[in-house]
Structures are given as C-alpha cells and as structure tokens.
Design an enzyme around this catalytic site. Structure first.
Site, short mmCIF file in Angstrom:
data_model
loop_
_atom_site.label_atom_id
_atom_site.label_comp_id
_atom_site.label_asym_id
_atom_site.label_seq_id
_atom_site.Cartn_x
_atom_site.Cartn_y
_atom_site.Cartn_z
N TYR A 1 10.76 -5.39 -7.71
CA TYR A 1 9.54 -6.04 -8.19
C TYR A 1 9.67 -6.54 -9.64
CZ TYR A 1 7.50 -3.60 -4.13
OH TYR A 1 7.23 -3.09 -2.88
N HIS B 1 14.58 1.01 0.03
CA HIS B 1 13.57 -0.05 0.18
C HIS B 1 13.63 -0.74 1.55
CE1 HIS B 1 11.22 -3.19 -2.41
NE2 HIS B 1 10.75 -3.15 -1.19
#
Ligand SMILES: NC(=O)c1ccc[n+]([C@@H]2O[C@H](COP(=O)([O-])OP(=O)(O)OC[C@H]3O[C@@H](n4cnc5c(N)ncnc54)[C@H](OP(=O)(O)O)[C@@H]3O)[C@@H](O)[C@H]2O)c1
Length: 277
Positions: free
Chosen positions: A47, A109
């Site tokens: 991110y 992830h």
C-alpha cells in the site's frame, strides 16, 4: 471493543482498511480512527503507506491516551517477496516504516505458486517466534491452499483475510477457516461503495435507523467475521463503528444472504489463485 478469538489471538471485531490512503489523509484517518474508538488498523507493504499509518498510529496513541498494546496492527508481505530472504527484508522494512518493534499480525498478502509454501511459512512462523509478529496468518487463500498452509505451518494461523460482502458467496472458504479455528477478516466489506443504494439493505437499514453500509457490516460481525472497511471520511469512520448497538433478525440475515450473486467479486488480479466460488 468486541473481539474475535481465533487460535490464541484476540482480534478487535472491526478494523480500519488503509489501501489507497496516502500522505496526510492517511495519517489523519488513522489518528481520527483511534480517537473514535478503532483498535485495529490494516496496512501492507504494497500500500506504500506504512510510514503514514505508523505516524497516524503514534499520533493517535498519544491523542487518545492509549498504549501500543491497545491497538491491533496488521501488515502483509506481497506475493513477489515470498522467498525467505525477500520476505525477511520486506518485513524488516515494514517495521522500520511503521516505527514499531512488532506488529500484532503478519500476513502473506497473496499466495505465489512459484515459491514453495513451506519456505514462506517457515519464515512467517519464525517472525512469530522472534516476537516481531504476535500472530501470523494468510490472505487470499482458497480452501485447498488453506489446508496446505495449516498442515505446513508450525505456528497457529489466526486469520485468512479475504473478500467478503453480502453480494459474494464465500461459503466454502468460510467453512474451511472455521474448521481450522481461523478467523475471517473481510476486505471490501462495503464492496468498494456498491453497497450504498442497494434496495434491500436500505430498507433493512431504515427499520434500524442505520445505512445500507452499516447493515452490510453488521451482517458480517454478527457472523463473527471481522470487516476492515476503508474510509478517511470522519462521518463514515464513525458510522462504521456504530454497528454494535443493534442486531439483525434471523429473517433479515437470510434476506441479506439472498443478495449473493455470481460475478460480484471486486478484487481479482491476474496473480489471484483459482477461487473456490
Ligand atoms: N488482502 C488483500 O488482498 C486486500 C485486498 C483489498 C483490500 N484489502 C484491505 O481491505 C480494506 C478495505 O477494502 P478496500 O479499501 O478495497 O475497499 P472498501 O472498504 O470495500 O471500500 C472503500 C469505499 O467504501 C466507502 N465507504 C466506507 N465506509 C462507508 C460508509 N459508512 N458509507 C458509505 N461509503 C463508505 C468509501 O467511501 P468514502 O471514502 O467516501 O468513505 C470507499 O470509497 C483495504 O483498505 C485494505 O486494508 C485487502
């Protein structure tokens, strides 16, 4: 804050998603969230905002008079960094950016079929034994991958973070998580804004004095699923927390469940595994 217990972890029942939040907007959202009562923040190396999330966290802890232990912080290692050395480096950088000696939860992830899962799980579980991650888990794992991960991991996995909202049927993977004692963390719980305006959710909301988004979140927490909606809007931040003062009836839960439809997955990148649905 209500918590969900899973394989030794106590995870606050709702969290703040931070994907796409950048700069001062991100710092402010995390700080405001803590002041409003959030005790759970989700970020990821991918991110590009761990420094801002960390800054918002530290400012929020001071402003709200909280200890670090009062807030549950999650970060993730991206699928192109799952080889042992890459994983280690990525996690080191995450802790440095967050300005934290440890996170509460470290996740893989996305799965990556090119890297042996055993190799990644070994370094993930070592992070827990080293005390740099209080708990470990996975994200975007299907039932088959979950079975493999549970068999290979030598520390308990506490959650599988996956897309869950009223429009998507995740029944199979939810059942697999439950059978192994993992919590389910729901990303995209308001389906990236597609919830607002849904007639059924709006109608049920009117009966409780709540919005369609709040009904979608309540539907999840009432099943013990942990939503992590993302917003930097203070009114939405507050609204997303105001879901613990009412309950949906069995009939209302069934009505929301009936909104499931094929083709409603929001997140489906080229590197996604072959989903169960
Ligand atoms: N593990 C993974 O692969 C993965 C993938 C995707 C996401 N995630 C995590 O899950 C989090 C949430 O998913 P997301 O960011 O993709 O999207 P999301 O939470 O589904 O949607 C965010 C959108 O919902 C709106 N919203 C939030 N609360 C609202 C409310 N009360 N009323 C009306 N609208 C509302 C926001 O609008 P406003 O900004 O106007 O409030 C924003 O446009 C991410 O931030 C990230 O932390 C993880």
């Amino acid at each position: 804050m209500n918590v969900v217990e899973a394989n030794g972890a106590k995870i606050p029942a709702i969290g703040l998603g931070t994907m796409t939040l950048q700069g001062e907007v991100c710092v402010g959202a995390v700080k405001t969230a803590l002041q409003l009562g959030y005790r759970h923040v989700d970020t990821a190396e991918r991110y590009n905002n761990e420094a801002e999330v960390g800054e918002g966290l530290h400012q929020g802890l001071r402003a709200a008079g909280l200890r670090r232990e009062d807030v549950f912080v999650t970060t993730k290692v991206y699928h192109d960094k799952l080889a042992a050395d890459d994983f280690q480096r990525s996690f080191d950088e995450s802790l440095t950016k967050l300005k934290l000696p440890w996170v509460d939860l470290l996740l893989i992830h996305w799965p990556n079929p090119k890297i042996p899962l055993a190799e990644t799980l070994a370094v993930l579980c070592k992070a827990k034994r080293d005390g740099r991650a209080k708990h470990v888990g996975v994200a975007n794992f299907t039932t088959a991958l979950l079975e493999e991960a549970v068999r290979l991991a030598d520390e308990p996995l506490v959650t599988n973070q996956i897309e869950v909202h009223p429009f998507l049927d995740q029944g199979k993977v939810l059942a697999a998580c439950r059978s192994h004692g993992l919590a389910v963390t729901a990303y995209c719980p308001p389906a990236r804004g597609k919830i607002a305006g849904n007639e059924t959710l709006e109608r049920i909301g009117r009966a409780h004095g709540k919005s369609a988004s709040q009904i979608a979140l309540r539907y999840l927490v009432q099943q013990g699923i942990i939503p992590i909606p993302r917003t930097a809007n203070p009114a939405h931040l507050a609204a997303n927390l105001a879901i613990f003062d009412f309950s949906l009836t069995d009939d209302e839960m069934a009505e929301v469940e009936a909104l499931r439809q094929p083709g409603t997955r929001v997140v489906n990148p080229p590197h996604a595994p072959k989903w169960d649905d």
